[in-house]
Design a protein around this motif. Structure first.
Motif, mmCIF file in Angstrom:
data_model
loop_
_atom_site.group_PDB
_atom_site.id
_atom_site.type_symbol
_atom_site.label_atom_id
_atom_site.label_comp_id
_atom_site.label_asym_id
_atom_site.label_seq_id
_atom_site.Cartn_x
_atom_site.Cartn_y
_atom_site.Cartn_z
ATOM 1 N N VAL A 50 0.874 -1.174 0.000
ATOM 2 C CA VAL A 50 0.000 0.000 0.000
ATOM 3 C C VAL A 50 0.910 1.222 0.000
ATOM 4 C CG1 VAL A 50 -1.738 1.301 1.259
ATOM 5 C CG2 VAL A 50 -1.804 -1.181 1.295
ATOM 6 N N HIS B 231 10.677 8.744 1.950
ATOM 7 C CA HIS B 231 9.662 7.710 2.163
ATOM 8 C C HIS B 231 9.997 6.909 3.415
ATOM 9 C CE1 HIS B 231 12.650 5.062 0.190
ATOM 10 N NE2 HIS B 231 12.103 4.124 0.931
ATOM 11 N N GLU C 249 4.857 5.223 2.976
ATOM 12 C CA GLU C 249 4.347 6.591 3.078
ATOM 13 C C GLU C 249 5.359 7.514 2.423
ATOM 14 O OE1 GLU C 249 3.042 7.982 6.863
ATOM 15 O OE2 GLU C 249 1.981 6.119 7.317
ATOM 16 N N LYS D 160 -4.814 11.913 0.700
ATOM 17 C CA LYS D 160 -5.799 10.837 0.557
ATOM 18 C C LYS D 160 -5.630 10.044 -0.742
ATOM 19 C CE LYS D 160 -9.158 13.166 3.421
ATOM 20 N NZ LYS D 160 -10.473 13.695 3.575
ATOM 21 N N ASN D 161 -4.384 9.920 -1.198
ATOM 22 C CA ASN D 161 -4.074 9.173 -2.407
ATOM 23 C C ASN D 161 -3.363 7.880 -2.004
ATOM 24 O OD1 ASN D 161 -3.502 8.287 -4.944
ATOM 25 N ND2 ASN D 161 -1.999 9.864 -5.408
ATOM 26 N N VAL D 162 -4.129 6.807 -1.805
ATOM 27 C CA VAL D 162 -3.582 5.523 -1.381
ATOM 28 C C VAL D 162 -3.746 4.519 -2.525
ATOM 29 C CG1 VAL D 162 -3.772 3.641 0.284
ATOM 30 C CG2 VAL D 162 -4.126 5.996 1.032
ATOM 31 N N GLN D 163 -2.638 3.871 -2.880
ATOM 32 C CA GLN D 163 -2.651 2.924 -3.990
ATOM 33 C C GLN D 163 -2.278 1.526 -3.506
ATOM 34 O OE1 GLN D 163 0.437 3.577 -6.871
ATOM 35 N NE2 GLN D 163 -0.471 2.188 -8.355
ATOM 36 N N ASP E 128 1.020 5.264 0.173
ATOM 37 C CA ASP E 128 0.274 6.466 0.558
ATOM 38 C C ASP E 128 1.086 7.685 0.127
ATOM 39 O OD1 ASP E 128 -1.128 8.535 1.701
ATOM 40 O OD2 ASP E 128 -1.166 7.680 3.718
ATOM 41 N N ASN E 129 0.581 8.381 -0.893
ATOM 42 C CA ASN E 129 1.267 9.566 -1.404
ATOM 43 C C ASN E 129 0.764 10.852 -0.765
ATOM 44 O OD1 ASN E 129 2.946 8.220 -3.262
ATOM 45 N ND2 ASN E 129 1.221 8.005 -4.652
ATOM 46 N N GLY E 130 -0.015 10.718 0.294
ATOM 47 C CA GLY E 130 -0.577 11.906 0.942
ATOM 48 C C GLY E 130 -1.818 12.376 0.214
ATOM 49 N N LYS F 86 3.946 -1.324 3.678
ATOM 50 C CA LYS F 86 3.260 -0.031 3.746
ATOM 51 C C LYS F 86 4.290 1.058 3.489
ATOM 52 C CE LYS F 86 -0.124 -1.491 7.174
ATOM 53 N NZ LYS F 86 -0.590 -1.305 8.557
#
Length: 190
Positions: free
Chosen positions: A59, A121, A115, A65-68, A61-63, A113
């Motif tokens: 998962v 990152h 971030e 609310k952009n979770v891929q 998370d690019n911040g 995970k």
């Protein structure tokens, strides 16, 4: 009109083929190969179950609310069962389809995970596998877990995530290979 539809259909079809693909991780941990057998041709039936709540392996998370979520290129349960089978074979066990001794691998967690921030990152990798060894009368259950963290000054690549997950899976497989309690149970009961 038919020619126009045919040409537009070809253009749409070709543009769909050239659309960017979603990234996927290659999960391919190497088993721990034993130089000296610890069992004398004892037979064991191996099976596995995937008990994870979600089937993705990463998962990002690019911040904002952009979770891929990122999937694996292959079935993680099958890959782990195959690695465990090769590991057992190197230890002197004979893996069969049906037998008195059964060893079940339950995949409980295998997730990276990530971030991302603007310049760095953080990556956290978790693995949890439960083994259930049993005969008709006796049962041995044990969980093997692993966790790793890493940080980087750039974005985490797919290769970085693959290395983190495969390295941790290999460490857990090594723990299984060296578990004296498990080996004792299997040698005494199988």
């Amino acid at each position: 009109m038919k020619k126009l539809l045919l040409v537009s259909g070809l253009v749409i079809g070709l543009s769909a083929c050239s659309a960017p693909q979603e990234p996927q991780l290659t999960v391919a941990p190497q088993p721990t190969i034993s130089p000296v057998p610890v069992a004398q041709n004892k037979s064991v039936a191996v099976e596995s179950r995937d008990l994870r709540t979600a089937q993705f392996v990463a998962v990002v998370d690019n911040g904002r609310k952009n979770v891929q979520p990122i999937q694996s290129t292959s079935n993680v349960r099958v890959v782990l069962e195959d690695a465990l089978t090769r590991q057992l074979n190197s230890q002197g066990y004979r893996v069969i389809t049906e037998g008195k001794g059964k060893l079940r691998l339950d995949l409980l967690d295998a997730l990276v995970k990530v971030e991302h921030s603007v310049f760095s990152h953080d990556m956290i990798t978790n693995v949890q596998i439960q083994l259930v060894a049993e005969t008709g009368e006796n049962k041995f259950v044990k969980r093997y877990t692993g966790k790793s963290t890493s940080e980087g000054a750039t974005s985490a690549s797919v290769e970085d995530m693959e290395i983190a997950l495969n390295s941790l899976l290999e460490a857990v497989l090594q723990d299984i290979a060296q578990d004296k309690q498990l080996l004792t149970f299997m040698n005494e009961n199988f």
